[in-house]
Design an enzyme around this catalytic site. Structure first.
Site, mmCIF file in Angstrom:
data_model
loop_
_atom_site.group_PDB
_atom_site.id
_atom_site.type_symbol
_atom_site.label_atom_id
_atom_site.label_comp_id
_atom_site.label_asym_id
_atom_site.label_seq_id
_atom_site.Cartn_x
_atom_site.Cartn_y
_atom_site.Cartn_z
ATOM 1 N N HIS A 78 0.824 -1.198 0.000
ATOM 2 C CA HIS A 78 0.000 0.000 0.000
ATOM 3 C C HIS A 78 0.864 1.256 0.000
ATOM 4 O O HIS A 78 1.478 1.594 1.010
ATOM 5 C CB HIS A 78 -0.909 -0.023 1.233
ATOM 6 C CG HIS A 78 -1.880 1.089 1.319
ATOM 7 N ND1 HIS A 78 -1.886 1.995 2.351
ATOM 8 C CD2 HIS A 78 -2.903 1.443 0.499
ATOM 9 C CE1 HIS A 78 -2.867 2.851 2.182
ATOM 10 N NE2 HIS A 78 -3.498 2.544 1.064
ATOM 11 N N HIS B 225 -0.580 10.414 -2.982
ATOM 12 C CA HIS B 225 -1.872 9.984 -2.471
ATOM 13 C C HIS B 225 -2.970 10.972 -2.836
ATOM 14 O O HIS B 225 -4.110 10.592 -3.084
ATOM 15 C CB HIS B 225 -1.809 9.815 -0.958
ATOM 16 C CG HIS B 225 -3.117 9.448 -0.331
ATOM 17 N ND1 HIS B 225 -3.891 8.397 -0.785
ATOM 18 C CD2 HIS B 225 -3.800 9.999 0.693
ATOM 19 C CE1 HIS B 225 -4.982 8.306 -0.054
ATOM 20 N NE2 HIS B 225 -4.968 9.269 0.839
#
Length: 353
Positions: free
Chosen positions: A15, A57
């Site tokens: 992740h 992100h």
């Protein structure tokens, strides 16, 4: 090899890289993730002003870069509405790639991962191409195919400003030899429309992300009279058996919030079947998704107690074991070494029980 419902252990998706050990979305985080056993690395993709896909992100980058300390960019601080939310800061779409390359990454949650701040100011913001180059080199070095799992971030927003993510993503993947349903790639999105459109343009596997609250932003902005039903639909609707059957018409997997499989109560404990019963109570999502022919990848697994349910404080391995026992097909993890260690348990060597 067909990716659908193979009799194999769950895949490990790093992740944002090994983001428990390095600042997220950096080549250092991706490289370490591969060394720690990840099968796929996950870059969230946003666009620069000149249309280059980079890994962040969010397109607002004050939390993950040192942009605020660059006096030459002070005047670019602004406020924008991104997916209905007001955000103030600096945005990737206002910078060329050359300008982005003058910035350096920093740890996004230093209060939890102070060890990662050692790398603040040292690491560049990578492009998608640089990530692919790293994957190719590392795959050759270790003689193991490492996949990439890119997410299109805020696709409706980027399309609205003339910087749609999908065309450059497909062009880059094609140029690097990623083609066909069995390529080591998953393309993911929290929105629906862009995945449906992608399904008409590529055979690469697509993943519908499902949160435990809210709705896809393209549903929010859907304005056509004929789309009134869509505007009222939520992620919860998509997570039903009928919703999953609809997803299977354009995607090959769902990426789901952990709470959609094993809900937590208001105290942060996993819900039980009965007050006196120690066994957790999973929903039918995994069974329903598999019945529709969809893989189930679950997010996000982290080692810190503040992210763990009360049942597994100090025992992140136990949380993996619980979810693996439900027959899931993959996990998004900030700590791929922890996930890898659990997959080595003979109990999970043959995948779904």
């Amino acid at each position: 090899m067909n990716k659908i419902l193979q009799n194999t252990p769950p895949i490990i998706i790093a992740h944002r890289g090994a983001s428990g050990y390095r600042p997220e979305h950096t080549l250092a985080a991706y490289e370490l993730a591969i060394a720690l056993g990840a099968d796929y690395i996950e870059p969230d993709l946003v666009s620069t002003k000149d249309g280059v896909l980079i890994a962040r992100h969010e397109n607002e980058i004050s939390e993950t870069t040192d942009v605020a300390s660059h006096a030459e960019f002070a005047y670019r601080q602004t406020t924008k509405i991104i997916d209905g939310e007001s955000k103030t800061g600096w945005f990737t779409e206002d910078f060329t790639l050359t300008e982005i390359k003058t910035l350096r990454a920093k740890e996004r949650i230093p209060q939890l991962r102070s060890q990662n701040t050692t790398y603040d100011g040292l690491l560049e913001i990578p492009t998608l191409q640089e990530i692919i180059d790293l994957v190719k080199v590392k795959s050759a070095e270790i003689n193991r195919a490492i996949g990439i799992y890119p997410e299109t971030k805020h696709p409706t927003y980027f399309q609205s400003i003339g910087l749609a993510l999908e065309a450059p993503l497909l062009a880059t993947l094609t140029a690097n030899g990623y083609q066909g349903a069995n390529a080591p790639v998953f393309i993911q999105s929290f929105e629906v429309s862009n995945l449906q459109d992608l399904s008409t343009k590529t055979d690469l596997p697509l993943v519908q992300l499902l949160n435990d609250s809210g709705k896809p932003y393209d549903f929010v902005v859907s304005g056509c009279v004929g789309e009134a039903r869509r505007r009222h639909r939520t992620y919860a609707d998509l997570a039903t058996a009928s919703g999953l059957e609809e997803i299977a018409k354009y995607a090959q997997a769902v990426g789901v919030h952990k709470n959609l499989l094993v809900p937590r109560d208001s105290n942060g404990k996993l819900r039980r079947r009965k007050a006196a019963c120690r066994q957790t109570s999973p929903t039918s999502l995994v069974t329903d998704a598999h019945a529709a022919g969809l893989l189930v990848h679950v997010w996000t697994f982290r080692n810190e107690d503040c992210f763990l349910p009360l049942d597994f404080q100090g025992n992140p391995q136990g949380e993996y074991e619980l979810f693996f026992s439900l027959g899931i097909d993959g996990v998004f993890s900030d700590y791929p070494d922890t996930a890898f260690a659990v997959t080595e348990n003979p109990r999970f060597k043959l995948g779904s029980p």
